[in-house]
Write an enzyme that holds these catalytic residues in place. Structure first.
Site, PDB file in Angstrom:
ATOM      1  N   LYS A 122       0.836  -1.213   0.000  1.00 52.24           N
ATOM      2  CA  LYS A 122       0.000   0.000   0.000  1.00 52.24           C
ATOM      3  C   LYS A 122       0.866   1.257   0.000  1.00 52.24           C
ATOM      4  O   LYS A 122       0.479   2.278  -0.560  1.00 52.24           O
ATOM      5  CB  LYS A 122      -0.990  -0.017   1.168  1.00 52.24           C
ATOM      6  CG  LYS A 122      -2.101  -1.048   0.965  1.00 52.24           C
ATOM      7  CD  LYS A 122      -3.437  -0.636   1.539  1.00 52.24           C
ATOM      8  CE  LYS A 122      -4.538  -1.534   0.986  1.00 52.24           C
ATOM      9  NZ  LYS A 122      -5.845  -1.282   1.539  1.00 52.24           N
ATOM     10  N   LYS A 204      -5.495  -8.808  -7.437  1.00 54.67           N
ATOM     11  CA  LYS A 204      -6.868  -8.971  -6.928  1.00 54.67           C
ATOM     12  C   LYS A 204      -7.785  -7.886  -7.492  1.00 54.67           C
ATOM     13  O   LYS A 204      -7.356  -6.744  -7.673  1.00 54.67           O
ATOM     14  CB  LYS A 204      -6.811  -8.852  -5.402  1.00 54.67           C
ATOM     15  CG  LYS A 204      -8.086  -9.262  -4.716  1.00 54.67           C
ATOM     16  CD  LYS A 204      -7.959  -9.104  -3.218  1.00 54.67           C
ATOM     17  CE  LYS A 204      -7.937  -7.640  -2.839  1.00 54.67           C
ATOM     18  NZ  LYS A 204      -8.387  -7.353  -1.486  1.00 54.67           N
ATOM     19  N   LYS A 207     -11.920  -2.614  -5.183  1.00 54.29           N
ATOM     20  CA  LYS A 207     -12.933  -1.567  -5.362  1.00 54.29           C
ATOM     21  C   LYS A 207     -12.319  -0.222  -5.689  1.00 54.29           C
ATOM     22  O   LYS A 207     -12.959   0.630  -6.287  1.00 54.29           O
ATOM     23  CB  LYS A 207     -13.858  -1.476  -4.147  1.00 54.29           C
ATOM     24  CG  LYS A 207     -13.154  -1.243  -2.823  1.00 54.29           C
ATOM     25  CD  LYS A 207     -14.189  -1.067  -1.721  1.00 54.29           C
ATOM     26  CE  LYS A 207     -13.997  -1.996  -0.541  1.00 54.29           C
ATOM     27  NZ  LYS A 207     -12.694  -1.940   0.120  1.00 54.29           N
TER      28      LYS A 207
HETATM   29  N1  AQP Z   1     -11.362  -9.631  -5.340  1.00 54.94           N
HETATM   30  C1  AQP Z   1     -11.674 -10.270  -4.221  1.00 54.94           C
HETATM   31  N2  AQP Z   1     -11.805 -11.611  -4.231  1.00 54.94           N
HETATM   32  C2  AQP Z   1     -12.135 -12.269  -3.094  1.00 54.94           C
HETATM   33  N3  AQP Z   1     -12.349 -11.678  -1.914  1.00 54.94           N
HETATM   34  C3  AQP Z   1     -12.231 -10.342  -1.860  1.00 54.94           C
HETATM   35  N4  AQP Z   1     -12.376  -9.461  -0.843  1.00 54.94           N
HETATM   36  C4  AQP Z   1     -12.177  -8.216  -1.308  1.00 54.94           C
HETATM   37  N5  AQP Z   1     -11.890  -8.247  -2.636  1.00 54.94           N
HETATM   38  C5  AQP Z   1     -11.902  -9.565  -3.002  1.00 54.94           C
HETATM   39  C6  AQP Z   1     -12.665  -9.844   0.533  1.00 54.94           C
HETATM   40  O1  AQP Z   1     -13.590  -8.930   1.084  1.00 54.94           O
HETATM   41  C7  AQP Z   1     -13.278  -8.706   2.460  1.00 54.94           C
HETATM   42  C8  AQP Z   1     -13.278  -7.251   2.798  1.00 54.94           C
HETATM   43  O2  AQP Z   1     -12.471  -6.545   1.941  1.00 54.94           O
HETATM   44  P1  AQP Z   1     -12.111  -5.009   2.111  1.00 54.94           P
HETATM   45  O3  AQP Z   1     -12.874  -4.246   1.131  1.00 54.94           O
HETATM   46  O4  AQP Z   1     -12.214  -4.583   3.523  1.00 54.94           O
HETATM   47  O5  AQP Z   1     -10.571  -4.975   1.822  1.00 54.94           O
HETATM   48  P2  AQP Z   1      -9.754  -5.329   0.572  1.00 54.94           P
HETATM   49  O6  AQP Z   1      -9.537  -6.811   0.525  1.00 54.94           O
HETATM   50  O7  AQP Z   1      -8.545  -4.460   0.633  1.00 54.94           O
HETATM   51  O8  AQP Z   1     -10.675  -4.906  -0.641  1.00 54.94           O
HETATM   52  P3  AQP Z   1     -10.324  -4.002  -1.877  1.00 54.94           P
HETATM   53  O9  AQP Z   1     -11.510  -3.974  -2.761  1.00 54.94           O
HETATM   54  O10 AQP Z   1      -9.023  -4.432  -2.495  1.00 54.94           O
HETATM   55  O11 AQP Z   1     -10.161  -2.591  -1.181  1.00 54.94           O
HETATM   56  P4  AQP Z   1      -9.235  -1.393  -1.570  1.00 54.94           P
HETATM   57  O12 AQP Z   1      -9.351  -1.241  -3.055  1.00 54.94           O
HETATM   58  O13 AQP Z   1      -9.787  -0.236  -0.828  1.00 54.94           O
HETATM   59  O14 AQP Z   1      -7.847  -1.772  -1.122  1.00 54.94           O
HETATM   60  C9  AQP Z   1     -11.932  -9.364   2.708  1.00 54.94           C
HETATM   61  O15 AQP Z   1     -12.197 -10.545   3.452  1.00 54.94           O
HETATM   62  C10 AQP Z   1     -11.399  -9.694   1.379  1.00 54.94           C
HETATM   63  O16 AQP Z   1     -10.652 -10.880   1.390  1.00 54.94           O
END
Ligand code: AQP
Length: 339
Positions: A122, A204, A207
């Site tokens: 990050k 991955k 969002k």
């Molecule tokens: N692409 C994904 N595939 C499977 N699981 C996912 N999760 C998120 N994206 C995927 C699961 O959702 C839970 C909560 O996620 P989060 O939004 O708190 O954090 P993150 O994993 O950092 O999601 P993003 O979308 O990647 O957020 P940003 O873009 O803000 O960094 C977790 O259990 C995660 O595994």
């Protein structure tokens, strides 16, 4: 055992999980988190939070964060989280998270946070905003879990290192001050596809990806979903065959399998001799059909702000009570003078 491998005897155990409202939720949040939570809420005492304190480790527009936080609650409900079974709450509504974070920060080594691969990733992505919050994020995450004495934490592979740190901090505290925290175990559900970016299928799906074509958002229209999948990066083999090294096709097959319930073998047979064009069309239609009811439910719940506020109020009471119990013990043990 249930479909996901959850043990029915675990009824009294507690789980905690959350989603950061840093953007609109994606199909990855359904497959990797919410779908499992819906099943888990029947077996566990479940706490699900909107992790708004975590969201500000990256820059947010205040008005958007406020909207996204409520959107996230509406998505919990539209995916099937039942507020009668689960405690749904906003992290910032429970001051104990930030309070415990200070206490645990004082017994966390700099090196322990520096080692976290997510911090390194990050920081690399946000070079103009490498803040202390980003650095100490795993301590706050540890507090989220430890405050509720959670037995299990459903985590993706990318959170395993943070959970390991949580366990270390809890064991250290228990050792220094006597038993206070339950030591949480990771819970990696058997079903729970890690959905990859449509444009860069080795990363991955996120969002907050700047490339809108990379992500299927849960409010995308059917047409938009079909279009994004048509544009998904694949390879030049033109062979619909599951191979984890064919990242783009493997990702589309996973999406198709989740949306349609078909196995990889079935999918390979269905598209033997066909090109990627036909395959992508079928994936697009199937994923659109999968997302549509979630999107429709979301619209319904999101327009009922009164209901969302009532659910959050209930969550604040229940989560607040549990969190205070733990915080009081901690304050007493570290030696804070109590009135
Ligand atoms: N692409 C994904 N595939 C499977 N699981 C996912 N999760 C998120 N994206 C995927 C699961 O959702 C839970 C909560 O996620 P989060 O939004 O708190 O954090 P993150 O994993 O950092 O999601 P993003 O979308 O990647 O957020 P940003 O873009 O803000 O960094 C977790 O259990 C995660 O595994």
């Amino acid at each position: 055992m249930t479909e996901n491998g959850f043990n029915m005897n675990e009824m009294k155990k507690r789980i905690l999980s959350g989603v950061t409202p840093s953007g609109f939720l994606t199909i990855g949040h359904i497959t990797g988190a919410l779908k499992n939570w819906v099943e888990m809420q029947n077996e566990f005492d479940s706490f699900f939070m909107v992790a708004d304190l975590h969201a500000i480790t990256t820059r947010q527009v205040a008005a958007d964060l406020r909207q996204r936080s409520l959107d996230t609650v509406a998505f919990f409900l539209s995916a099937g989280i039942d507020p009668e079974k689960s405690t749904i709450f906003m992290q910032s509504h429970i001051p104990a998270h930030a309070e415990l974070a200070w206490v645990l920060s004082c017994s966390t080594g700099m090196g322990e946070c520096q080692r976290m691969t997510q911090f390194k990733d990050k920081s690399a992505k946000n070079v103009d905003n490498v803040n202390v919050g980003l650095f100490s994020y795993p301590v706050l995450m540890a507090c989220d879990i430890l405050l509720y004495q959670a037995n299990y934490v459903p985590v993706g592979e990318d959170q395993k290192q943070h959970l390991e740190l949580t366990r270390t901090l809890a064991q250290r505290y228990n050792h220094n001050y006597s038993d206070t925290f339950t030591i949480p175990e990771p819970f990696i559900p058997k079903i729970g596809g890690r959905i990859m970016s449509l444009q860069e299928p080795t990363s991955k799906m996120s969002k907050s990806d700047v490339n809108q074509n990379a992500t299927i958002y849960l409010n995308d229209s059917n047409e938009m979903i079909i279009k994004k999948i048509k544009r998904a990066v694949t390879d030049s083999d033109a062979l619909v065959k599951y191979d984890k090294n064919k990242h783009g096709i493997a990702n589309l097959m996973e999406l198709y399998s989740i949306a349609s319930g078909k196995s990889y073998n079935d999918i390979e047979s269905e598209f033997r001799g066909a090109g990627y064009g036909d395959f992508k069309q079928a994936v697009g239609e199937s994923v659109a059909e999968f997302v549509a009811p979630i999107r429709d439910n979301f619209m319904k719940y999101r327009s009922d702000k009164k209901l969302l506020n009532e659910i959050l109020e209930l969550g604040r009471e229940k989560a607040g009570r549990e969190a205070q119990k733990t915080l009081r013990k901690v304050y007493k043990k570290v030696g804070f003078y109590q009135l």
